[in-house]
Design an enzyme around this catalytic site. Structure first.
Site, PDB file in Angstrom:
ATOM      1  N   GLN A 185      -3.423  -5.474   3.221  1.00 21.67           N
ATOM      2  CA  GLN A 185      -3.469  -6.873   3.613  1.00 21.67           C
ATOM      3  C   GLN A 185      -2.489  -7.598   2.688  1.00 21.67           C
ATOM      4  OE1 GLN A 185      -7.163  -8.403   5.480  1.00 21.67           O
ATOM      5  NE2 GLN A 185      -8.105  -7.084   3.940  1.00 21.67           N
ATOM      6  N   SER A 186      -1.884  -8.658   3.196  1.00 19.79           N
ATOM      7  CA  SER A 186      -0.751  -9.287   2.520  1.00 19.79           C
ATOM      8  C   SER A 186      -1.091 -10.010   1.223  1.00 19.79           C
ATOM      9  CB  SER A 186      -0.054 -10.271   3.458  1.00 19.79           C
ATOM     10  OG  SER A 186       0.405  -9.601   4.602  1.00 19.79           O
ATOM     11  N   THR A 187      -2.270 -10.607   1.146  1.00 16.92           N
ATOM     12  CA  THR A 187      -2.593 -11.426  -0.023  1.00 16.92           C
ATOM     13  C   THR A 187      -3.929 -10.998  -0.619  1.00 16.92           C
ATOM     14  OG1 THR A 187      -3.794 -13.113   1.224  1.00 16.92           O
ATOM     15  CG2 THR A 187      -1.393 -13.404   1.003  1.00 16.92           C
ATOM     16  N   GLN A 246      -6.795 -12.457   1.333  1.00 15.06           N
ATOM     17  CA  GLN A 246      -7.183 -11.685   2.508  1.00 15.06           C
ATOM     18  C   GLN A 246      -8.026 -10.480   2.113  1.00 15.06           C
ATOM     19  OE1 GLN A 246      -3.366 -10.827   4.244  1.00 15.06           O
ATOM     20  NE2 GLN A 246      -3.502 -12.536   5.671  1.00 15.06           N
TER      21      GLN A 246
END
Length: 173
Positions: free
Chosen positions: A13-15, A18
């Site tokens: 997941q990007s962050t 998240q």
């Protein structure tokens, strides 16, 4: 032929937000291990690559897990790469096209919740190529547009605080 090699499940997941708050997505990604076992891979030959959690795929070469995955594909050790959404493997052209190139020449499959793709087939290369391009365009257009618009909204409310460059002084109004 594919079942003789390992299955790699790419979880990302990007962050960090998240990772912490979108746990269902993480759970669904780890469930791909069961998908690989159901498809015929021995559980001990299913490898999870999850060290890129909270790391954006926007910059080429910025994810150690992805680089490890691509290296294993290049050595013909991987029969299939599984990801919840194939276009999430990379959101930049260099990483995306490099992985597709390696998968094509090592006969490694890519699978997501939509389909299993064989990059030796022109139609599958076209579909994944378009999906990768759309993913990169989404990053360039949508995300950057939202960021700029949010900054303008904040400026209109008078809430933007910037630090002037060295040598400039801020006048008290």
């Amino acid at each position: 032929e594919h079942l003789e090699r390992a299955a790699y499940v790419y979880v990302r997941q990007s962050t960090l937000y998240q990772v912490e708050h979108h746990r269902e997505s993480t759970r669904r990604q780890y469930d791909l291990v069961a998908w690989a076992v159901d498809a015929g891979w021995v559980k001990e030959r299913v490898h999870v690559v999850d060290e890129d959690q909270g790391s954006s795929a926007a910059l080429a070469g910025s994810r150690g897990g992805f680089e490890r995955l691509a290296s294993a594909v290049g050595r013909s050790e991987v029969g299939i790469v599984l990801s919840l959404e194939a276009s999430r493997l990379a959101r930049n052209s260099p990483d995306w096209h490099h992985l597709m190139y390696l998968c094509r020449w090592t006969r490694t499959l890519i699978a997501d919740e939509h389909a299993v793709y064989d990059l030796s087939l022109g139609a599958d290369r076209m579909v994944l190529g378009l999906r990768g391009q759309m993913s990169e365009l989404e990053l360039d257009n949508s995300i950057h547009h939202r960021m700029v618009e949010a900054r303008w909204c904040k400026a209109r409310r008078g809430e933007v605080m910037t630090i002037p460059p060295a040598g400039y002084e801020v006048d008290d109004l």
